[in-house]
Each structure stands twice: as structure tokens, then as C-alpha cells.
Enzyme design. Sequence first.
Site, PDB file in Angstrom:
ATOM      1  NE  ARG B 114     -44.658  11.903 -14.207  1.00 10.52           N
ATOM      2  CZ  ARG B 114     -45.525  12.856 -14.564  1.00 10.52           C
ATOM      3  NH1 ARG B 114     -46.678  12.527 -15.104  1.00 10.52           N
ATOM      4  NH2 ARG B 114     -45.249  14.134 -14.387  1.00 10.52           N
ATOM      5  CB  SER B 115     -44.681  11.917  -6.712  1.00  7.88           C
ATOM      6  OG  SER B 115     -44.511  13.075  -7.491  1.00  7.88           O
ATOM      7  NE  ARG B 119     -47.582  13.644  -4.243  1.00  3.27           N
ATOM      8  CZ  ARG B 119     -46.865  14.737  -4.139  1.00  3.27           C
ATOM      9  NH1 ARG B 119     -47.451  15.907  -4.192  1.00  3.27           N
ATOM     10  NH2 ARG B 119     -45.567  14.664  -4.003  1.00  3.27           N
ATOM     11  CB  THR B 139     -44.033  -5.568 -18.166  1.00  5.26           C
ATOM     12  OG1 THR B 139     -43.993  -6.117 -19.482  1.00  5.26           O
ATOM     13  CG2 THR B 139     -45.361  -5.934 -17.516  1.00  5.26           C
ATOM     14  CG  LEU B 140     -45.009   0.306 -16.496  1.00  7.01           C
ATOM     15  CD1 LEU B 140     -45.677   1.652 -16.763  1.00  7.01           C
ATOM     16  CD2 LEU B 140     -43.704   0.516 -15.745  1.00  7.01           C
ATOM     17  CD  GLU B 141     -44.661  -5.540 -12.522  1.00  6.73           C
ATOM     18  OE1 GLU B 141     -44.275  -4.587 -11.831  1.00  6.73           O
ATOM     19  OE2 GLU B 141     -43.888  -6.231 -13.201  1.00  6.73           O
ATOM     20  CD  GLN B 160     -40.207   9.376 -11.118  1.00  6.37           C
ATOM     21  OE1 GLN B 160     -39.658  10.384 -11.542  1.00  6.37           O
ATOM     22  NE2 GLN B 160     -40.787   9.319  -9.933  1.00  6.37           N
TER      23      GLN B 160
END
Lengths: 445, 213
Positions: B114-115, B119, B139-141, B160
Amino acid sequence: MLTSRIFLTEECLNIKRLLDDTLRHAYGSAKSEEFYKECRARLNSLSAQVDVIDETNLPEIHTLAIQIHILSDKITKIERSHIGELSWPFALVIKEMALEVCRESVAAANEEDPLFFFSANGGMFVYAVSPERAAALSRRRIFNVVFPRSFKYQVLLHTILGHEIGHVAYAYHELKHELETKVTSVLLHGSPFTSTSDFKDWLDKTYKLNLSDPALNDAFARWRQEYFCDLFGLLIMGPSFLPAYRSLFHLLDHTGSRYSATHPPIMSRYSMLQDALTFLSWEKWEGVDHQNLRQPLNSMYEPMRQHVSSIPAPMRILDSQQVEAATTALRDILKRMGNTLYVHPKPDELNEIVSALLSGTPAICTKLKVTRSKLKKRYVVNDPIDFRHILFAGWLTIYHDARDREELSLFKINRLCDRSILHQDAINTWTEHFEKEPVPKNVSN
Amino acid sequence: MSVISSTRVLDLIQQGKMYLSPILCMEQIGAISVDLRLGNMALLVRGSGTSHVDPRVYANHDAHGTSRTQRQKFDQHEFMFREQFLLHPGSLALVPTLEWIKLPTNVKGVVTARSCWAREGLNIATANFINPGYNGIITLELSNLGQIPIALFAGMRIAQIAFHDVTPDALGEFAASQFQMSFEPRAGNIAKHDRSFIPFQSGNRKRRKSKRP
């Protein structure tokens, strides 16, 4: 000279170091501060007693040594109650349920809520809750709930903990008295467990066993409590208590006729549970027409029914009418205790959960609804699902004919159920702490 | 291959053709994406566990050695809702999404950060395609590209997913992902089907032979 008193003084300092070391870990199910404060208070009390004890008062020194030993054991177990070793979403719902059971008694005894910590142990048959009797030292009781380590995600088997929560109820004097008089005595009325002399005669006749008086009294009290806890487990966990119970106990004693000093023969307990089940009409469950439910329901109850039909008359110890009366009495008591009494879901709801599990997804399924206004705005609805309904559906999925087609292993079904309980916890946390989704007035599916 | 609008995604969910749950609020749904929340576990690389990433470990037939190396490579942390998890600068964490997802065989997913989190220096790595027909957690890295640690809490929206049409259906002809029906993050097998290029076994044997008198 190293006297016993000096030794104990040193040991109290060791335990202080051990207690401080526990702060390195995220132990217990959160609230580590409460465990720390409680154990620290106990240690301070023991240290103060050690400081002033007469060196020659050996019996008193022995008593203190035992108490220090017990505290050291408890702190070590708490330190090892690592959150990664058990299914914590399940642990949370069990803790909530046990607290509901205790709450009334805690108020009556002018105590604070007990602390629960969960630890894993080796072996399949180690499910236990170790209730602490009220002690002068403690401000709060500490209960240790034990899971088999290898069953970390086998949440369907964890329903056996319903039985263990029955022992928690018995740990409170006020509640124990009510349960004894209104439930256990009614349940066992007319059986050999009415008096120690009847019990002695029955043991002699059935097992040719002649126990000493202390052993007889101990077994008498323990066996009575075990029958009660079985009924308690069934009424708070619902139908999924039975297949879990049978799966484990059948491995423990396939004959069903063995007994121990602490537990009566399994056959007699099966027989009692079957009577309760019949009385509760859970087997027939009028109005359930879904084939998705009817077939697995029959398959789930059938092994128990067959088992009970083969039980010889001498092991059908409890009278079915007494079981019915005790069940009614216990239900009335549980109705006072928040949501502890199990209530069947609507068949349509259960059908949805079984269908979700059969398709390889968790039971919690966010629904999208649409307002009837011109804008047709959609919004989400997450209907709360009782964790016992998830477990019931999990067992029905195991017994469902379509399970093999879907290649759903027992492990996968257990993990989907575990995941469902986690999702429900997320929804509860969202609802409890965060801004709620405004619900439009005109809504249709 | 076109991006599917969230209106159609919601239609697919409502029709039971796609599963994405739990969705806690409509604010999770954007025009062409659905926000994903952080799950309750993190695998963090253990500095003392392994010296470097070595494909030979994955290609090895020695089950004990492979499993040990994979297990010792990560520390596994589980945390409840409202408990903090710190991601330090330069560190990598494998985390699950809270959501479970089941895609139809004609839809693929693409996961990005997500932006607002990007940031702050939170990067969600690049292995972001979710195959058609996938069923499980994602799975998110995660890695922290900033200079200061980032506190994360389970349940927060950190990623997202956008959906794309795939034509024709992608079921059957190709092998299923090695991560199909994942319940938690785990290391993949970087040597799978590439053993021909990994010269580990013969080299070891030759060295042993040369030591004999």
C-alpha cells in the site's frame, strides 16, 4: 554452616532470578505482567516466612520448602508456555469459557479472576487443567491448561478440554457444593457411587478389588467428579465433544472396562453420555433435511451408538432417568454462566459452514449485502460464529462422504477450523476496538 | 489480460466463485484492488542460523540437513491482535495475510504494497503473482528499506491485491504452485527442477576420495 533455612533463603533468591528471566519471553497468552506480579507476591511472602523461621522447626521448614518447590515448578511452566506451541485463538476461547464458569464463584469468594496459562506437553493423553486450590499465599489462583504438543493445530480434539473445565468448576467451593448437590448426586443416585460402602461392594463384586479406606475414599470422590465432568464437557462443547472423546479414549482403552484410581471404566462413561445424547435429541435433530448434514451426522454418531450397544449390563451403571434429571439441572446452572451452555446452530448456518470447509476454505465467509436504495451500495456483514459450531462443522466434514473427493486430510480440516477461529477473533477485535461499519437501513441480500 | 474492477470482484465473491475473507469493512475495497491485512505470524531471518543462501541445501537429498537448515534459517514469531511486531531496517520477514483467498481458474492476483506504507519504507517484495486457482493465505515478503524500525500490528492493512483476467482457464496443463493451500508462510524450494545446474554431490565425493591414503 549451611543450614536448611540459609539454603531456602538462597533458593528464594534463585527463584527471583528465574522469575526475572521469564521477562525475556512473550509467555502466557499475553498479560505476562499479571503472572509476574502474582508470582512475585507469592515469593515475597515465602521469603518473609523463611527469614523469621526458627532453625530448629524442621516440620515448618519442610512445609516452606515444598511451597517454594511448587512455586519454582509453576514459574518454570509459565516460562515454557510459549505462544508458538499451541493454537492461541483456541486457547483464548477456552480461557473465556473457563472464566465465565469461575466468575460467579470468584465474586462469592471475594477473589480476583484466576490467571490461565497454556502449556504444551508430550504425549497424546495429556489434556488437563490443573486447578489451584485457594491458598493463603495467593491473591489470584493460577490454572495451567495443558495441550499435547503434537496436537498444536488439532483443534477438533481440543473439545476434550470441556471435561477439564468441569474440574475448574469443582475447584471453587461454592460452585462445587451446588454442582454436587444439584447435579452429581442426582446423576449418580441409585448407582454404586452413592456411598463409599456401596462403592466398596461394587468394586469387590465387579473387579474383586478391596481398597484400603483412604484409597477407597479418594477413588470414590474422583470417580464421582469424572462422571460429572463428562456431562459438563458434553453440555458446554456440544456434539463435537463425543467424537473427540471417543477418538482418544478408544486408543487409551479399547476394552472400555479398565479403571484406575482416578478414573472409572470408559464403558460406563460412554453409556452415560449416550443417555444424555438421546435425551438432548442431538442425534435425531428434527428439521435437519440437508443431505449435507444428515449423512455426516449419522456417520458421526454411529460408532458411539455401536459401541454403547455392546456394553454389558453391569457396566451400564447409571440410570438413564437420573442422567436426564442431572442434564436438566446442569443446563439450568450453565444458563447463568454467560454463553457457556452449548446451543445448536440453525441447520442452514451449519450447512454453510460445512460447505465452506468442504470446499477447502475457512468457515468465516464475509457476506456482501446491498442496500435497497437506488445507489445499490454494497457493504460487508460478518455474522458471528460460535467456535463450537465451527468445531461441530469440522467433525461433520471429517465424516462427510465427499471429504475424500475433495482431498481434505484431517490436518487440513483441523487447520481450516483453527483458521476460522482466528478469523472470528479478528472480527471480534475489529468490532470491539475499532470504528464499526455503519449499517444502512434498507438492506437486502 | 485486463484488470478486473472491484465491482466485478465483489460480484464474483457474492456469487461464490471467488473466496476472500474476512473483509472487515468496505474501506478495504478500492476501485481496482482489495487491501490485505497482516496475519499473526512472522518468520524472521535468524542471523546466527545460516551463513548464506545456498541452492545446494535445497537440492540435497539429505532430509535432515535440508529441513534443519530451512528451519534454523528463520525465527518464528506468533503474535495476537493488538500485540506489536517490530521490523528492523534491512531485515526480511515472511508474514501471512489475515485473509484467506481462493481464486477462480481464470483470475490471477497481483500483490503490491500500500502506498502509505511504502512511503514509510515498508517494502513488499517482488514475488507478487498469485496463480489462478490458488487457495490459501498469501505470503508477503516484508522488508524495511528505511533507517528506523517499523512497528506493525496484526490486522493492519499493509498490502493490496489487484485481479486480472486470464484467458483461457489455466487449470490442468501446468503444475500447481508449491505453495498451494498454505496455512502459514514458509520458505520455498529455490532449487526445484534446477538440480542439473547445482554441482554439489559429485564435488563432495571427489574431495572425500582424494583424502584417502
